[in-house]
Write an enzyme that holds these catalytic residues in place. Structure first.
Site, PDB file in Angstrom:
ATOM      1  N   CYS B 164       1.836   3.392   6.172  1.00 59.99           N
ATOM      2  CA  CYS B 164       0.554   2.879   6.254  1.00 59.99           C
ATOM      3  C   CYS B 164       0.496   1.893   7.341  1.00 59.99           C
ATOM      4  O   CYS B 164      -0.875   1.343   7.590  1.00 59.99           O
ATOM      5  CB  CYS B 164      -0.130   2.428   4.989  1.00 59.99           C
ATOM      6  SG  CYS B 164       0.152   3.635   3.839  1.00 59.99           S
ATOM      7  N   HIS B 304      -5.455  -5.287   5.164  1.00 60.26           N
ATOM      8  CA  HIS B 304      -5.078  -4.137   4.727  1.00 60.26           C
ATOM      9  C   HIS B 304      -5.801  -3.727   3.344  1.00 60.26           C
ATOM     10  O   HIS B 304      -6.135  -2.721   3.022  1.00 60.26           O
ATOM     11  CB  HIS B 304      -3.779  -4.525   4.251  1.00 60.26           C
ATOM     12  CG  HIS B 304      -2.840  -3.080   4.085  1.00 60.26           C
ATOM     13  ND1 HIS B 304      -3.188  -1.955   4.854  1.00 60.26           N
ATOM     14  CD2 HIS B 304      -2.082  -2.695   3.064  1.00 60.26           C
ATOM     15  CE1 HIS B 304      -2.199  -1.028   4.455  1.00 60.26           C
ATOM     16  NE2 HIS B 304      -1.724  -1.485   3.539  1.00 60.26           N
ATOM     17  N   GLU B 315      -1.634 -10.248  -0.031  1.00 64.02           N
ATOM     18  CA  GLU B 315      -2.109 -10.352   1.297  1.00 64.02           C
ATOM     19  C   GLU B 315      -3.169 -11.693   1.242  1.00 64.02           C
ATOM     20  O   GLU B 315      -3.065 -12.332   2.196  1.00 64.02           O
ATOM     21  CB  GLU B 315      -2.946  -9.044   1.485  1.00 64.02           C
ATOM     22  CG  GLU B 315      -3.635  -9.233   2.902  1.00 64.02           C
ATOM     23  CD  GLU B 315      -4.463  -7.964   3.432  1.00 64.02           C
ATOM     24  OE1 GLU B 315      -4.601  -7.056   2.453  1.00 64.02           O
ATOM     25  OE2 GLU B 315      -4.744  -7.894   4.544  1.00 64.02           O
ATOM     26  N   LYS B 336     -11.392  -0.214   3.545  1.00 62.40           N
ATOM     27  CA  LYS B 336     -11.052   0.700   2.520  1.00 62.40           C
ATOM     28  C   LYS B 336     -11.814   0.877   1.338  1.00 62.40           C
ATOM     29  O   LYS B 336     -11.734   2.002   0.765  1.00 62.40           O
ATOM     30  CB  LYS B 336      -9.475   0.656   2.285  1.00 62.40           C
ATOM     31  CG  LYS B 336      -8.539   0.656   3.336  1.00 62.40           C
ATOM     32  CD  LYS B 336      -6.922   0.456   2.603  1.00 62.40           C
ATOM     33  CE  LYS B 336      -5.971   0.660   4.030  1.00 62.40           C
ATOM     34  NZ  LYS B 336      -5.915  -0.502   4.926  1.00 62.40           N
ATOM     35  N   HIS B 341      -8.005   5.127   1.655  1.00 64.49           N
ATOM     36  CA  HIS B 341      -6.643   4.834   2.307  1.00 64.49           C
ATOM     37  C   HIS B 341      -6.251   5.759   3.336  1.00 64.49           C
ATOM     38  O   HIS B 341      -5.904   6.948   2.483  1.00 64.49           O
ATOM     39  CB  HIS B 341      -5.750   4.374   1.195  1.00 64.49           C
ATOM     40  CG  HIS B 341      -4.536   3.513   1.888  1.00 64.49           C
ATOM     41  ND1 HIS B 341      -4.646   3.495   3.479  1.00 64.49           N
ATOM     42  CD2 HIS B 341      -3.648   2.799   1.366  1.00 64.49           C
ATOM     43  CE1 HIS B 341      -3.364   2.842   3.510  1.00 64.49           C
ATOM     44  NE2 HIS B 341      -2.814   2.105   2.461  1.00 64.49           N
ATOM     45  N   PHE B 400       4.579   1.338   2.839  1.00 62.99           N
ATOM     46  CA  PHE B 400       5.767   1.245   2.233  1.00 62.99           C
ATOM     47  C   PHE B 400       6.879   1.473   3.137  1.00 62.99           C
ATOM     48  O   PHE B 400       6.872   1.917   4.343  1.00 62.99           O
ATOM     49  CB  PHE B 400       5.631   2.711   1.287  1.00 62.99           C
ATOM     50  CG  PHE B 400       4.754   2.921   0.318  1.00 62.99           C
ATOM     51  CD1 PHE B 400       4.127   1.646  -0.185  1.00 62.99           C
ATOM     52  CD2 PHE B 400       4.600   4.014  -0.675  1.00 62.99           C
ATOM     53  CE1 PHE B 400       3.263   1.728  -1.424  1.00 62.99           C
ATOM     54  CE2 PHE B 400       3.841   4.065  -1.770  1.00 62.99           C
ATOM     55  CZ  PHE B 400       3.137   2.834  -1.984  1.00 62.99           C
TER      56      PHE B 400
END
Lengths: 79, 412
Positions: B164, B304, B315, B336, B341, B400
């Site tokens: 991502c 994010h 975050e 998002k 996402h 990830f």
């Protein structure tokens, strides 16, 4: 099966399976130049023929196939 | 040779909020959700039935069936977004972009749909019935190659797959290519169409997805107390990056500068963020240092903000560590909340959102943020856009694998 019947089946396959414009498809049409079928596309065409006509086509048999007409004649000879 | 500054001169997109930049921006500042029930396949056996799908797009209609068959859906979206970006930057679509143009694309899982199709055929009919187009559809660099062919891009190319963070890394690496005078223009894209039955099932297995099937539009709620996972989405966004001198030479309109890029790796866990977001923090610090500004100059953070419990908490902690008291002031938002996402396509989309926010001096909101989480207590620009002069924006992308990529955009 008559040659013209084979041609009609091939035409339908090209149109429906490969999305080729039907107006371009005639016995003299060159597979690469006119129908824009590249080397990967040829493999697809062979697979489609094998499924449709329930035959097997060896790579060597394709050496002289450059036009729709030549493909139709090859198929006709194998039926 | 002097280091070139890097500007953005073109944008193009297709995503759950719109099939062009202007519709997308209108929906972003309007707080509209692009998430809905899945229409592309049967979800009756899946624990999650909704996603952010691209709407009103027929690849056969757009590029003709003969061409469309050669690409996976992620490739279709890439070609489409690239067309808008190239035109927006003022280049002639009828001419190849040539060897002065590089291309960098980011994707998380590439043509995963084509992989699934090929496996099904193999299982049912054997290896001799696998499509000869399977490999070229499924390889992660498919979009890079196909976009290059379509628009005649002959300079250097790269495909980045840092999950991502992929297309944020793509923008950062393209920035470096221009700064180092390797090439003066780069088409950079992010693309993803991993919304398939297998991936929905697999992401659900690792408890990453929201399961709020009763209200899809409200499921993605970054930083909210009741957040329960991210929402899968698909789309592609393309940016034209250019050296400042190249843009000036052609009198190109400029959206803004890409002034900072920082990347880091957690080296902690394959899915969980490092505790306290220390890996993400390192990337933010590097980006700000690269932009050569102070933390307090950042007017907006495009987070994010995935809506997973772990991301949003860590975050938040990383932003607090970075900015101390100023962390409570700066506007943060997660777009998002509206798109879902976009995985590998997220960094490019959020770069676009950041540039448009800066250009329009308007911050898109975090929608669905109604119940505050005592651990997520910053200014997330809840539910309504905010008008504010913006000189610098920071955009975070984490993937990830522990990949962190942070970009800074500046007006001057």
């Amino acid at each position: 099966m008559e040659v013209n019947e084979v041609f009609e089946k091939v035409k339908t396959l090209f149109e429906e399976e490969l999305g080729i414009d039907s107006e371009k498809i005639n016995m003299d049409a060159k597979l690469e130049e006119d129908l824009e079928i590249d080397s990967l596309g040829i493999v697809e065409v062979v697979m489609a023929f094998e499924d449709e006509f329930e035959i097997e086509i060896d790579d060597e048999e394709l050496t002289d196939v450059g036009t729709v007409g030549q493909a139709v004649n090859l198929l006709h000879s194998k039926l | 040779m002097t280091k070139q500054r890097v500007v953005v001169t073109g944008l193009g997109t297709i995503n759950p909020l719109g099939n062009n930049v202007s519709d997308t921006w209108k929906n972003l500042v309007g707080g509209v959700s692009g998430v809905d029930y899945i229409t592309l396949f049967d979800t009756s056996d899946l624990p999650v039935t909704f996603a952010g799908e691209v709407k009103n797009f027929d690849a056969n209609e757009y590029m003709g069936k003969q061409n469309a068959r050669k690409l996976d859906r992620s490739g279709h979206l890439s070609i489409f977004a690239a067309e808008e970006a190239i035109q927006d930057a003022g280049f002639d679509l009828s001419k190849p972009l040539g060897e002065d143009f590089g291309i960098v694309f980011g994707t998380g899982i590439g043509g995963i749909g084509a992989t699934e199709d090929a496996v099904r055929v193999y299982d049912e009919r054997g290896s001799t019935r696998i499509s000869p187009l399977a490999i070229t559809q499924l390889m992660p660099n498919s979009s890079t190659g196909q976009v290059a062919i379509k628009y005649g891009i002959q300079g250097p190319s790269l495909t980045i797959t840092t999950a991502c963070a992929a297309s944020a890394n793509a923008i950062g690496e393209a920035k470096r290519m221009i700064e180092q005078n390797i090439v003066d223009k780069v088409l950079v894209g992010g693309t993803e169409s991993g919304t398939t039955s297998m991936t929905i099932g697999a992401f659900a297995q690792i408890k990453a997805l929201s399961k709020q099937n009763d209200e899809p539009q409200k499921a993605c709620k970054p930083f909210d107390k009741n957040r329960d996972g991210f929402v899968m989405a698909e789309g592609s966004t393309v940016l034209i990056l250019e050296s400042e001198s190249s843009a000036k030479d052609r009198d190109a309109e400029v959206y803004g500068y890409i002034s900072g890029y920082g990347s880091s790796t957690d080296a902690y866990h394959i899915t969980a963020p490092s505790e306290g977001g220390v890996g993400a923090l390192r990337a933010m610090e590097k980006a700000i240092s690269n932009a050569d500004i102070s933390n307090k100059k950042i007017d907006y953070i495009n987070a994010h903000g995935t809506s997973t419990p772990a991301n949003d908490l860590n975050e938040t902690l990383a932003i607090k560590s970075l900015m101390n008291d100023y962390a409570y002031e700066v506007n943060i938002s997660s777009t998002k909340s509206m798109t879902g996402h976009l995985l590998g396509g997220g960094g490019a989309f959020e770069a676009m959102a950041s540039l448009l926010a800066m250009k329009n001096n308007q911050i898109p909101p975090t929608i669905n943020l109604n119940d505050s989480d005592e651990d997520c207590d910053l200014n997330y620009t809840a539910n309504h856009s905010v008008d504010k002069n913006i000189d610098h924006v920071m955009s975070n992308s984490f993937g990830f694998g522990g990949h962190n990529a942070v970009l800074i955009f500046s007006k001057q």
